[in-house]
Design a protein around this motif. Structure first.
Motif, PDB file in Angstrom:
ATOM      1  N   GLU A   1      -0.725  -3.213 -42.542  1.00  0.00           N
ATOM      2  CA  GLU A   1       0.109  -3.468 -43.514  1.00  0.00           C
ATOM      3  C   GLU A   1       1.462  -4.097 -42.931  1.00  0.00           C
ATOM      4  N   LYS A   2       2.170  -5.269 -43.419  1.00  0.00           N
ATOM      5  CA  LYS A   2       3.284  -5.837 -43.107  1.00  0.00           C
ATOM      6  C   LYS A   2       4.544  -4.861 -43.065  1.00  0.00           C
ATOM      7  N   THR A   3       5.237  -5.076 -41.998  1.00  0.00           N
ATOM      8  CA  THR A   3       6.303  -4.175 -41.941  1.00  0.00           C
ATOM      9  C   THR A   3       7.273  -4.137 -43.096  1.00  0.00           C
ATOM     10  N   SER A   4       7.680  -5.310 -43.748  1.00  0.00           N
ATOM     11  CA  SER A   4       8.534  -5.453 -44.844  1.00  0.00           C
ATOM     12  C   SER A   4       7.909  -4.721 -46.155  1.00  0.00           C
ATOM     13  N   VAL A   5       6.665  -4.572 -46.251  1.00  0.00           N
ATOM     14  CA  VAL A   5       6.060  -3.898 -47.224  1.00  0.00           C
ATOM     15  C   VAL A   5       6.155  -2.352 -47.115  1.00  0.00           C
ATOM     16  N   THR A   6       6.082  -2.093 -45.807  1.00  0.00           N
ATOM     17  CA  THR A   6       6.084  -0.715 -45.642  1.00  0.00           C
ATOM     18  C   THR A   6       7.466  -0.213 -45.640  1.00  0.00           C
ATOM     19  N   ALA A   7       8.476  -0.911 -45.266  1.00  0.00           N
ATOM     20  CA  ALA A   7       9.759  -0.563 -45.620  1.00  0.00           C
ATOM     21  C   ALA A   7      10.129  -0.347 -46.903  1.00  0.00           C
ATOM     22  N   GLN A   8       9.829  -1.528 -47.876  1.00  0.00           N
ATOM     23  CA  GLN A   8      10.088  -1.291 -49.083  1.00  0.00           C
ATOM     24  C   GLN A   8       9.471  -0.113 -49.878  1.00  0.00           C
ATOM     25  N   ASP A   9       8.355   0.221 -49.444  1.00  0.00           N
ATOM     26  CA  ASP A   9       7.464   1.303 -50.254  1.00  0.00           C
ATOM     27  C   ASP A   9       8.136   2.589 -49.810  1.00  0.00           C
ATOM     28  N   LEU A  10       8.415   2.582 -48.355  1.00  0.00           N
ATOM     29  CA  LEU A  10       8.985   3.824 -48.000  1.00  0.00           C
ATOM     30  C   LEU A  10      10.532   4.149 -48.286  1.00  0.00           C
ATOM     31  N   ARG A  11      11.217   2.899 -48.750  1.00  0.00           N
ATOM     32  CA  ARG A  11      12.521   2.957 -48.954  1.00  0.00           C
ATOM     33  C   ARG A  11      13.473   3.269 -47.843  1.00  0.00           C
ATOM     34  N   VAL A  12      13.161   2.423 -46.785  1.00  0.00           N
ATOM     35  CA  VAL A  12      13.880   2.659 -45.561  1.00  0.00           C
ATOM     36  C   VAL A  12      14.021   0.923 -45.142  1.00  0.00           C
ATOM     37  N   SER A  13      14.887   0.761 -44.212  1.00  0.00           N
ATOM     38  CA  SER A  13      15.201  -0.728 -43.761  1.00  0.00           C
ATOM     39  C   SER A  13      13.940  -1.161 -42.770  1.00  0.00           C
ATOM     40  N   VAL A  14      13.775  -2.340 -42.894  1.00  0.00           N
ATOM     41  CA  VAL A  14      12.868  -3.212 -42.174  1.00  0.00           C
ATOM     42  C   VAL A  14      13.269  -2.844 -40.567  1.00  0.00           C
ATOM     43  N   ARG A  15      14.368  -2.680 -40.159  1.00  0.00           N
ATOM     44  CA  ARG A  15      14.770  -2.568 -38.876  1.00  0.00           C
ATOM     45  C   ARG A  15      14.225  -0.960 -38.340  1.00  0.00           C
ATOM     46  N   SER A  16      14.204  -0.103 -39.378  1.00  0.00           N
ATOM     47  CA  SER A  16      13.778   1.225 -38.870  1.00  0.00           C
ATOM     48  C   SER A  16      12.175   1.314 -38.625  1.00  0.00           C
ATOM     49  N   VAL A  17      11.507   0.657 -39.625  1.00  0.00           N
ATOM     50  CA  VAL A  17      10.071   0.422 -39.337  1.00  0.00           C
ATOM     51  C   VAL A  17       9.697  -0.332 -38.192  1.00  0.00           C
ATOM     52  N   GLU A  18      10.363  -1.734 -37.786  1.00  0.00           N
ATOM     53  CA  GLU A  18      10.113  -2.009 -36.806  1.00  0.00           C
ATOM     54  C   GLU A  18      10.430  -1.036 -35.444  1.00  0.00           C
ATOM     55  N   ARG A  19      11.348  -0.328 -35.549  1.00  0.00           N
ATOM     56  CA  ARG A  19      11.896   0.624 -34.375  1.00  0.00           C
ATOM     57  C   ARG A  19      10.564   1.612 -34.341  1.00  0.00           C
ATOM     58  N   TRP A  20      10.069   2.218 -35.298  1.00  0.00           N
ATOM     59  CA  TRP A  20       8.912   3.063 -35.375  1.00  0.00           C
ATOM     60  C   TRP A  20       8.012   2.590 -34.807  1.00  0.00           C
ATOM     61  N   ARG A  21       7.538   1.198 -35.022  1.00  0.00           N
ATOM     62  CA  ARG A  21       6.206   0.639 -34.499  1.00  0.00           C
ATOM     63  C   ARG A  21       6.561   0.516 -33.055  1.00  0.00           C
ATOM     64  N   ARG A  22       7.596   0.021 -32.796  1.00  0.00           N
ATOM     65  CA  ARG A  22       7.796  -0.131 -31.210  1.00  0.00           C
ATOM     66  C   ARG A  22       7.677   1.204 -30.543  1.00  0.00           C
TER      67      ARG A  22
END
Length: 56
Positions: A13-34
């Motif tokens: 799943e794309k980072t932006s979609v994950t962030a939107q669904d989990l109601r967090v920032s895209v930056r947070s999701v990117e950090r988690w991924r890293r």
């Protein structure tokens, strides 16, 4: 929440979609991924799978 994100990463799943669904920032999701959130799935594997016997 991070576990859910890890499952979504594994599903491709794309980072932006994950962030939107989990109601967090895209930056947070990117950090988690890293940080290797995908490893959360790895730790649920049996020990034999995670640490196979060494056969020279």
């Amino acid at each position: 929440m991070r576990f859910q994100a890890g499952q979504r990463f594994a599903a491709g799943e794309k980072t932006s979609v994950t962030a939107q669904d989990l109601r967090v920032s895209v930056r947070s999701v990117e950090r988690w991924r890293r940080q290797g959130i995908q490893q959360s799935r790895h730790t649920q594997l049996p020990a034999e799978t995670r640490y196979p016997a060494h056969h020279p």
